[in-house]
Design a protein around this motif. Structure first.
Motif, PDB file in Angstrom:
ATOM      1  N   THR A 154      -0.792   2.038  12.689  1.00 46.57           N
ATOM      2  CA  THR A 154      -1.234   1.076  11.653  1.00 46.57           C
ATOM      3  C   THR A 154      -0.493   1.009  10.618  1.00 46.57           C
ATOM      4  O   THR A 154       0.015   0.118   9.967  1.00 46.57           O
ATOM      5  CB  THR A 154      -2.896   1.111  11.110  1.00 46.57           C
ATOM      6  OG1 THR A 154      -3.613   1.155  12.212  1.00 46.57           O
ATOM      7  CG2 THR A 154      -3.382  -0.057  10.227  1.00 46.57           C
ATOM      8  N   GLU A 155      -0.127   2.005   9.934  1.00 49.96           N
ATOM      9  CA  GLU A 155       0.642   2.217   8.596  1.00 49.96           C
ATOM     10  C   GLU A 155       2.159   2.039   8.909  1.00 49.96           C
ATOM     11  O   GLU A 155       2.924   1.576   7.991  1.00 49.96           O
ATOM     12  CB  GLU A 155       0.675   3.899   8.146  1.00 49.96           C
ATOM     13  CG  GLU A 155      -0.724   4.081   7.604  1.00 49.96           C
ATOM     14  CD  GLU A 155      -0.565   5.528   6.972  1.00 49.96           C
ATOM     15  OE1 GLU A 155       0.200   6.147   6.644  1.00 49.96           O
ATOM     16  OE2 GLU A 155      -1.780   5.886   6.753  1.00 49.96           O
ATOM     17  N   GLY A 181       2.815  -0.716  10.822  1.00 53.11           N
ATOM     18  CA  GLY A 181       2.861  -2.095  10.936  1.00 53.11           C
ATOM     19  C   GLY A 181       2.333  -2.614  12.656  1.00 53.11           C
ATOM     20  O   GLY A 181       2.647  -3.396  13.006  1.00 53.11           O
ATOM     21  N   TYR A 197      -0.343  -3.414  13.923  1.00 55.87           N
ATOM     22  CA  TYR A 197      -1.048  -4.558  14.281  1.00 55.87           C
ATOM     23  C   TYR A 197      -0.101  -5.878  14.061  1.00 55.87           C
ATOM     24  O   TYR A 197      -0.137  -6.715  14.913  1.00 55.87           O
ATOM     25  CB  TYR A 197      -2.177  -4.880  13.240  1.00 55.87           C
ATOM     26  CG  TYR A 197      -2.873  -6.314  13.334  1.00 55.87           C
ATOM     27  CD1 TYR A 197      -4.092  -6.471  14.479  1.00 55.87           C
ATOM     28  CD2 TYR A 197      -2.755  -7.236  12.613  1.00 55.87           C
ATOM     29  CE1 TYR A 197      -4.599  -7.398  14.746  1.00 55.87           C
ATOM     30  CE2 TYR A 197      -3.563  -8.371  12.908  1.00 55.87           C
ATOM     31  CZ  TYR A 197      -4.474  -8.516  13.900  1.00 55.87           C
ATOM     32  OH  TYR A 197      -5.256  -9.820  13.953  1.00 55.87           O
ATOM     33  N   GLN A 198       0.781  -5.894  13.125  1.00 52.08           N
ATOM     34  CA  GLN A 198       1.613  -7.159  12.980  1.00 52.08           C
ATOM     35  C   GLN A 198       2.779  -7.193  14.114  1.00 52.08           C
ATOM     36  O   GLN A 198       3.127  -8.218  14.314  1.00 52.08           O
ATOM     37  CB  GLN A 198       2.317  -7.023  11.446  1.00 52.08           C
ATOM     38  CG  GLN A 198       1.441  -7.285  10.450  1.00 52.08           C
ATOM     39  CD  GLN A 198       0.639  -6.013   9.925  1.00 52.08           C
ATOM     40  OE1 GLN A 198       0.934  -5.000  10.801  1.00 52.08           O
ATOM     41  NE2 GLN A 198      -0.092  -5.997   8.755  1.00 52.08           N
TER      42      GLN A 198
END
Length: 80
Positions: free
Chosen positions: A4-5, A7, A9-10
């Motif tokens: 997640t940290e 990126g 998801y993006q």
């Protein structure tokens, strides 16, 4: 591993995208039927089918690329 940290998801990673696990001979990777798929050295993984994961492999999850480096040698026991 939570990406997640970085990126994740993006970049198209699913919440539960793939699993890496140790075997008797090394490591293997399993795509967990992710939405955007997983690639090992530019070959798409078949969902839920284990594939060997040698050191130096390139992984792609969605648009995120990772280089896998591992050392399978076991630590030497220290003499007392």
């Amino acid at each position: 591993l939570d990406l997640t940290e970085l990126g994740g998801y993006q970049m198209g990673l699913s919440r539960r995208h793939a699993m890496v696990r140790r075997t008797k001979t090394g490591f293997e990777i399993i795509d967990l039927a992710s939405t955007n798929g997983s690639w090992l050295n530019d070959e798409r993984l078949v969902p839920n089918k284990p594939s060997p994961l040698p050191s130096g492999s390139q992984l792609r999850f969605g648009r995120m690329r990772l280089l896998v480096i591992h050392n399978l040698s076991s630590p030497k026991k220290q003499k007392e």
